[in-house]
Enzyme design. Structure first.
Site, mmCIF file in Angstrom:
data_model
loop_
_atom_site.group_PDB
_atom_site.id
_atom_site.type_symbol
_atom_site.label_atom_id
_atom_site.label_comp_id
_atom_site.label_asym_id
_atom_site.label_seq_id
_atom_site.Cartn_x
_atom_site.Cartn_y
_atom_site.Cartn_z
ATOM 1 C CB CYS A 97 5.370 0.062 -2.230
ATOM 2 S SG CYS A 97 4.010 1.245 -2.315
ATOM 3 C CG ASN A 157 -5.486 0.957 -1.316
ATOM 4 O OD1 ASN A 157 -6.104 0.446 -0.393
ATOM 5 N ND2 ASN A 157 -5.788 0.720 -2.571
ATOM 6 C CB CYS A 181 3.604 -1.162 -6.851
ATOM 7 S SG CYS A 181 3.927 0.343 -5.915
ATOM 8 C CD GLU A 187 2.318 -1.717 -0.339
ATOM 9 O OE1 GLU A 187 1.552 -0.760 -0.637
ATOM 10 O OE2 GLU A 187 2.306 -2.784 -0.961
HETATM 11 N N1 THU Z 1 -1.731 -0.507 -4.345
HETATM 12 C C1 THU Z 1 -1.191 -0.532 -3.076
HETATM 13 O O1 THU Z 1 -1.772 0.014 -2.133
HETATM 14 N N2 THU Z 1 -0.013 -1.165 -2.918
HETATM 15 C C2 THU Z 1 0.686 -1.801 -3.908
HETATM 16 O O2 THU Z 1 1.787 -2.270 -3.676
HETATM 17 C C3 THU Z 1 0.086 -1.942 -5.230
HETATM 18 C C4 THU Z 1 -1.109 -1.123 -5.493
HETATM 19 C C5 THU Z 1 -2.998 0.211 -4.545
HETATM 20 C C6 THU Z 1 -2.876 1.441 -5.374
HETATM 21 C C7 THU Z 1 -4.292 1.592 -5.890
HETATM 22 O O3 THU Z 1 -5.058 2.280 -4.906
HETATM 23 C C8 THU Z 1 -4.804 0.163 -5.978
HETATM 24 O O4 THU Z 1 -3.911 -0.616 -5.198
HETATM 25 C C9 THU Z 1 -4.825 -0.379 -7.404
HETATM 26 O O5 THU Z 1 -3.610 -0.239 -8.016
#
Ligand code: THU
Length: 137
Positions: A94, A47, A91, A60
């Protein structure tokens, strides 16, 4: 092409390596995602957060951008790694992003400590809106 157990183990390792490189100074919730594509390659990203919070990108969707930029098209499997003690599901945004480039693929949720849960994308986002809904407009 059905991914071999060896490919899937490599995919999990790539997701964990991407987690280590994530840029998440605000939430401190690092995520790594690795995609196995139909050309046999693995594409991974963590992320990428931003001081302007909504600008941040999930692992993702960052990995999808990496895969598409590398010329890949179809995703055969995805591994999503976090540093939590239990596997964490992706989430909703994604899930939708994955549906665009994949069928009912395995979604592997892994932890650094080797815990793993495998779900199908179709179970994570049933009755999804996808490219076929726009066909024949
Ligand atoms: N995040 C992801 O990278 N993927 C997900 O499916 C859920 C959330 C990240 C976004 C943010 O940088 C951190 O996790 C907290 O929400």
């Amino acid at each position: 092409m059905r991914p071999s157990p060896r490919d899937l183990a490599e995919l999990d390792r790539a997701a964990i390596a991407a987690l280590e490189r994530a840029y998440a100074p605000y939430s401190r919730f690092r995520v790594g995602a690795a995609l196995l594509t139909d050309d046999g390659r693995i594409h991974a990203a963590g992320n990428v957060e931003n001081a302007s919070y909504p600008v941040g990108l999930c692992a993702e969707r960052a990995a999808i951008a990496v895969a598409i930029a590398a010329g890949a098209r179809r995703i055969l499997a995805v591994s999503i790694a976090t540093a939590r003690s239990r596997p964490v599901a992706p989430c909703g945004m994604c899930r939708q992003a994955l549906v665009e480039h994949a069928g009912d693929i395995p979604v592997r949720l892994v932890t650094r400590r080797g815990r793993r849960r495998v779900l199908r994308l179709g179970a994570l986002l049933p009755a999804a809106f996808g490219p076929s809904a726009l066909a024949g407009r």
